[in-house]
Each structure stands twice: as structure tokens, then as C-alpha cells.
Design an enzyme around this catalytic site. Structure first.
Site, PDB file in Angstrom:
ATOM      1  N   ASN A 111     -10.417   0.427  -0.082  1.00 38.78           N
ATOM      2  CA  ASN A 111      -8.372   0.167   0.037  1.00 38.78           C
ATOM      3  C   ASN A 111      -8.027  -0.241  -0.919  1.00 38.78           C
ATOM      4  OD1 ASN A 111      -6.300  -0.859   0.497  1.00 38.78           O
ATOM      5  ND2 ASN A 111      -5.946  -1.078   2.657  1.00 38.78           N
ATOM      6  N   CYS A 137       0.611  -1.500  -0.122  1.00 40.48           N
ATOM      7  CA  CYS A 137       0.234  -0.041  -0.159  1.00 40.48           C
ATOM      8  C   CYS A 137       1.201   1.223  -0.212  1.00 40.48           C
ATOM      9  CB  CYS A 137      -0.863   0.262   1.169  1.00 40.48           C
ATOM     10  SG  CYS A 137      -2.277  -1.114   1.158  1.00 40.48           S
ATOM     11  N   HIS A 194      -3.784   6.740   2.777  1.00 44.03           N
ATOM     12  CA  HIS A 194      -3.879   5.838   2.081  1.00 44.03           C
ATOM     13  C   HIS A 194      -4.848   6.171   2.255  1.00 44.03           C
ATOM     14  CE1 HIS A 194      -4.367   1.729   1.176  1.00 44.03           C
ATOM     15  NE2 HIS A 194      -3.903   1.402   2.499  1.00 44.03           N
TER      16      HIS A 194
HETATM   17  N1  ACO Z   1     -18.808  -7.620   9.645  1.00 40.61           N
HETATM   18  C1  ACO Z   1     -19.006  -8.056  10.376  1.00 40.61           C
HETATM   19  N2  ACO Z   1     -18.447  -8.357  11.692  1.00 40.61           N
HETATM   20  C2  ACO Z   1     -17.155  -8.187  11.008  1.00 40.61           C
HETATM   21  C3  ACO Z   1     -16.774  -8.242  10.089  1.00 40.61           C
HETATM   22  C4  ACO Z   1     -17.535  -7.861   9.189  1.00 40.61           C
HETATM   23  N3  ACO Z   1     -16.785  -7.387   7.953  1.00 40.61           N
HETATM   24  N4  ACO Z   1     -14.842  -8.179   9.973  1.00 40.61           N
HETATM   25  C5  ACO Z   1     -14.821  -8.810  11.032  1.00 40.61           C
HETATM   26  N5  ACO Z   1     -16.061  -9.053  11.685  1.00 40.61           N
HETATM   27  C6  ACO Z   1     -16.141  -9.103  13.382  1.00 40.61           C
HETATM   28  C7  ACO Z   1     -14.934 -10.445  13.871  1.00 40.61           C
HETATM   29  O1  ACO Z   1     -15.254 -11.361  13.640  1.00 40.61           O
HETATM   30  C8  ACO Z   1     -15.319  -9.533  15.559  1.00 40.61           C
HETATM   31  O2  ACO Z   1     -16.534 -10.515  15.963  1.00 40.61           O
HETATM   32  P1  ACO Z   1     -15.775 -11.077  17.727  1.00 40.61           P
HETATM   33  O3  ACO Z   1     -16.083 -10.246  18.436  1.00 40.61           O
HETATM   34  O4  ACO Z   1     -17.833 -11.819  17.524  1.00 40.61           O
HETATM   35  O5  ACO Z   1     -14.724 -11.983  17.090  1.00 40.61           O
HETATM   36  C9  ACO Z   1     -15.439  -8.484  15.464  1.00 40.61           C
HETATM   37  O6  ACO Z   1     -15.865  -7.566  14.276  1.00 40.61           O
HETATM   38  C10 ACO Z   1     -14.509  -7.407  15.646  1.00 40.61           C
HETATM   39  O7  ACO Z   1     -13.363  -7.620  14.836  1.00 40.61           O
HETATM   40  P2  ACO Z   1     -12.066  -6.893  14.888  1.00 40.61           P
HETATM   41  O8  ACO Z   1     -11.008  -7.455  13.685  1.00 40.61           O
HETATM   42  O9  ACO Z   1     -11.689  -6.474  16.096  1.00 40.61           O
HETATM   43  O10 ACO Z   1     -12.452  -5.510  13.818  1.00 40.61           O
HETATM   44  P3  ACO Z   1     -12.057  -3.950  13.608  1.00 40.61           P
HETATM   45  O11 ACO Z   1     -12.827  -3.147  14.543  1.00 40.61           O
HETATM   46  O12 ACO Z   1     -10.266  -3.708  14.342  1.00 40.61           O
HETATM   47  O13 ACO Z   1     -11.806  -4.149  12.393  1.00 40.61           O
HETATM   48  C11 ACO Z   1     -10.467  -3.581  10.527  1.00 40.61           C
HETATM   49  C12 ACO Z   1     -11.307  -4.813  11.130  1.00 40.61           C
HETATM   50  C13 ACO Z   1     -11.343  -3.140   9.677  1.00 40.61           C
HETATM   51  C14 ACO Z   1      -9.580  -4.510   9.380  1.00 40.61           C
HETATM   52  C15 ACO Z   1      -9.555  -2.661  10.942  1.00 40.61           C
HETATM   53  O14 ACO Z   1      -8.751  -3.880  12.209  1.00 40.61           O
HETATM   54  C16 ACO Z   1      -8.787  -2.656  10.471  1.00 40.61           C
HETATM   55  O15 ACO Z   1      -9.053  -1.199   9.251  1.00 40.61           O
HETATM   56  N6  ACO Z   1      -7.132  -2.783  10.745  1.00 40.61           N
HETATM   57  C17 ACO Z   1      -6.838  -2.360   9.577  1.00 40.61           C
HETATM   58  C18 ACO Z   1      -6.118  -2.059   7.734  1.00 40.61           C
HETATM   59  C19 ACO Z   1      -5.040  -0.991   7.189  1.00 40.61           C
HETATM   60  O16 ACO Z   1      -4.577  -0.180   7.501  1.00 40.61           O
HETATM   61  N7  ACO Z   1      -4.274  -1.849   5.891  1.00 40.61           N
HETATM   62  C20 ACO Z   1      -3.801  -1.119   5.407  1.00 40.61           C
HETATM   63  C21 ACO Z   1      -2.872  -2.394   4.536  1.00 40.61           C
HETATM   64  S1  ACO Z   1      -3.761  -3.188   3.715  1.00 40.61           S
HETATM   65  C22 ACO Z   1      -2.417  -4.080   2.369  1.00 40.61           C
HETATM   66  O17 ACO Z   1      -1.497  -3.824   2.507  1.00 40.61           O
HETATM   67  C23 ACO Z   1      -3.093  -4.999   1.854  1.00 40.61           C
END
Ligand code: ACO
Length: 316
Positions: A273, A110, A243
Site C-alpha cells: 500500500n 490514500c 487503491h
Molecule cells: N502476521 C501475523 N499475524 C498478524 C499480523 C501479521 N503481520 N498482523 C496481525 N496479525 C494477527 C493479529 O494479531 C490477530 O491475532 P489474534 O487473533 O491472535 O489477536 C490476527 O492476526 C487477526 O488480526 P486482524 O487485525 O483481525 O487481521 P485482519 O484479517 O483484519 O487483517 C489488515 C489486518 C491486513 C490490516 C486488514 O484489516 C486490512 O487490510 N484492513 C484495511 C486496510 C486498508 O484498507 N488501509 C487503507 C487505508 S491506510 C491509510 O490511509 C494510510
């Protein structure tokens, strides 16, 4: 000598996949995706390759620079999702736009577009005149569409700059911390009879929470560092183009840096993204909105797989 941006362009495939469409594929909802990530819809390729999208973004950038394909004397493309390792995305673009110059890819996930831009600045110092810099991704082919924690995040698209000699690249920073425990993006496993290919993750793997922590720390640190290195304060910055990984990361950065959210270019709701394409697409939208004025200071910042991050300050 440094660079100025002569023209910008971007392209996304026609097909739009909404959160409601995704809710038919995996257990998710528009509400969860909007609240936790900030994506409303994303564009998804129905066959166009990263190179196809790259060429369309490049043509728009070249047109906005008032040039023709044959005027380009170097092409550097950032991509993790080209159809082939060789020819490269940049090489395919060279053919499609009618250029005859050297062309090569760089890969830093990214952060790739800002790595490519920084590389291009170095080539500019060696006498190149019109360099095409591209970020292009077809992430839809690397995503596991049954994994709700990743398939709701990503989208396809491409963005491009044409740069020329100038004095508008004020500072930059590149960072890599080689590690595959937080993000891993697979490559072809091969069929050698001499060893068993062991692809741990056949699709994009991302530990969301660890990536989030990395991202919020780096975005703040990098923006502060490049701003200071350009002998500016954060108050001097007119726009922040980061990003587009998660709206909460941009909101966190806005709060922590005390830079108003209005200065952040935000389009994650429309595209998700798009990895290395994301900063270039957002910058192109800013440029085409007509808001940029000569002398504006813009900070760009990206982070992601690698782990990697990159940032720079430019003067428009
Ligand atoms: N819909 C509903 N529920 C979901 C979904 C979804 N799409 N995805 C995950 N959940 C659930 C999980 O299963 C979890 O449930 P549980 O509590 O029962 O176990 C709950 O939601 C919370 O999951 P988390 O992983 O803690 O969710 P979080 O708030 O951290 O959001 C996310 C996840 C969006 C991926 C976030 O962590 C994020 O944006 N991270 C950074 C991503 C990033 O910056 N990427 C850039 C680099 S990518 C690259 O280089 C290719």
C-alpha cells in the site's frame, strides 16, 4: 471542458523488502501476509524523500506526454509523508524538473491522488494547459517497524499524470468523514513551552478491521455512483484501478459489483500500500502495458485516512 491524460509515470525505490525479510523483524510469515493482505514484497526508501520519488515519476510522465518541465503550468502533489510542510512536495518537484509554475500539495491520505486530480480538473476549466498531478509517499518513515499489523502493509513510491484540456473526465466523487478513531497519521509535535504536545500515536495508527469495513463499503458505493453519473453501466467499464490496500478488498469489490477480477489492475503483491501513490502507479502500469485503447472507460477508486474516499470515471 474537462481533461485528457497526456502522459503517465511512476517510480519506486530500488530496495525490495520481502515478506521473509519482515519475518526476521516481527512475528509474521509470508503465508499470513499473502493470505490476509496479498503483498509479497514492497519497495522501501533508503534515503530518497517523497519529493525525490515524485520528481522521478513526474519526469517519466512528462517524457511520456512529449513535453519538457518548463511546459508544465501547474503542479499539484498529494502526499502525507513529505520531508517538510514547506517547501511542499510539489514545490520541490517544480525545482527538480525545471518548471517555474505554481505548485502546491493536497492531503487526503490514500485518496489524495484522486483529490488532486479532481482539483486539477477544476484548474483546467480556468484555462491551465498542462497540469502535473502527483501522488508520492515515503510511508516507511511513518510506520512503526515493530508493529506487525501495519509494517507488513505499506511501501514507498510515486506516480504521476500530465493532463491537458480534453473531454475524458466523465464523472467524479469526493467523500470525507473527519474522524481520527479509525486511522491517525501523526505530525510533528513541536516543543512549545506553553503546552505539552500530546501525540496519541507517534506512528501510523490503523484499526485494520474498521478500515476494512469502511473500504469495502465505499469502494462498491463509489464505483456504482460514478459509473451511473457518467451514464454508463458497470458492463461498459473496461478497467478498474483502485487503491492497492488489500487484495481481499479488490476481490470483494469484484464479486459485489459483478465486474470480473481480470478488469481490476492489481499490483499490491509488488508494492504493498503506497497510499496516495497507489492508484497512479497502478494506472501507469496499465498504460505502459499497452492494453489501453482509445475510448476505453476506466474507473478509479481510492479510500483511506480521513476517513476519505474518492472515485472518478475517465475515457481514454
Ligand atoms: N502476521 C501475523 N499475524 C498478524 C499480523 C501479521 N503481520 N498482523 C496481525 N496479525 C494477527 C493479529 O494479531 C490477530 O491475532 P489474534 O487473533 O491472535 O489477536 C490476527 O492476526 C487477526 O488480526 P486482524 O487485525 O483481525 O487481521 P485482519 O484479517 O483484519 O487483517 C489488515 C489486518 C491486513 C490490516 C486488514 O484489516 C486490512 O487490510 N484492513 C484495511 C486496510 C486498508 O484498507 N488501509 C487503507 C487505508 S491506510 C491509510 O490511509 C494510510
Amino acid at each position: 471542458m474537462s481533461i485528457r491524460i497526456l502522459g503517465t509515470g511512476s517510480y519506486v525505490p530500488e530496495k525490495i523488502v520481502t515478506n521473509d525479510d519482515l519475518a526476521k523483524l516481527v512475528d509474521t510469515s509470508d503465508e499470513w501476509i499473502m493470505q490476509r493482505v496479498g503483498v509479497k514484497e514492497r519497495h522501501v526508501s533508503e534515503g530518497e524523500t517523497a519529493a525525490d520519488m515524485a520528481a522521478k515519476a513526474a519526469e517519466r510522465a512528462i517524457e511520456s506526454a512529449g513535453l519538457k518541465g518548463e511546459d508544465i503550468d501547474l503542479i499539484i502533489a498529494a502526499s502525507i509523508s513529505g520531508e517538510t510542510l514547506s517547501p511542499t512536495v510539489a514545490g520541490m518537484v517544480q525545482k527538480k524538473i525545471g518548471a517555474t509554475c505554481p505548485a502546491f500539495d493536497v492531503n487526503s491520505a490514500c485518496s489524495g491522488f484522486l483529490f488532486a486530480l479532481d482539483t486539477a480538473v477544476s484548474y483546467m476549466m480556468r484555462g491551465y494547459k498542462n497540469i502535473l498531478v502527483i501522488g508520492a509517499e515515503r510511508l516507511s518513515k511513518l510506520v512503526d517497524w515493530t508493529d506487525r499489523s501495519t509494517c507488513v502493509i505499506f511501501g514507498d513510491g510515486a506516480g504521476a499524470f500530465v493532463i491537458a484540456p480534453g473531454d475524458g473526465y466523465l464523472s467524479s466523487k469526493l467523500y470525507t468523514s473527519g474522524d481520527n478513531s479509525v486511522i491517525e497519521i501523526p505530525s510533528f509535535g513541536g516543543s512549545s513551552p506553553f503546552y505539552k504536545a500530546d501525540l496519541k500515536h507517534p506512528y501510523i495508527f490503523m484499526d485494520g478491521q474498521e478500515t476494512f469495513k469502511f473500504a469495502v463499503n465505499k469502494i462498491v458505493e463509489d464505483i456504482k455512483e460514478v459509473t451511473a453519473a457518467a451514464n454508463l453501466t458497470l458492463d461498459d467499464i473496461d478497467y478498474v484501478v483502485t487503491h492497492q490496500a488489500n487484495i481481499r478488498i479488490m476481490e470483494f469489490a469484484s464479486k459485489r459489483l459483478k465486474v470480473p477480477k481480470e478488469k481490476f489492475v492489481i499490483n499490491i503483491d509488488k508494492y504493498g500500500n503506497t497510499s496516495s501513490a497507489s492508484v497512479a502507479i497502478a494506472f501507469d502500469e496499465l498504460n505502459r502495458s499497452g492494453r489501453l485503447k482509445r475510448g476505453d472507460k476506466i474507473v478509479m477508486s481510492a479510500f483511506g485516512g480521513g476517513l476519505s474516499s474518492a472515485a472518478c470515471v475517465i475515457e481514454w
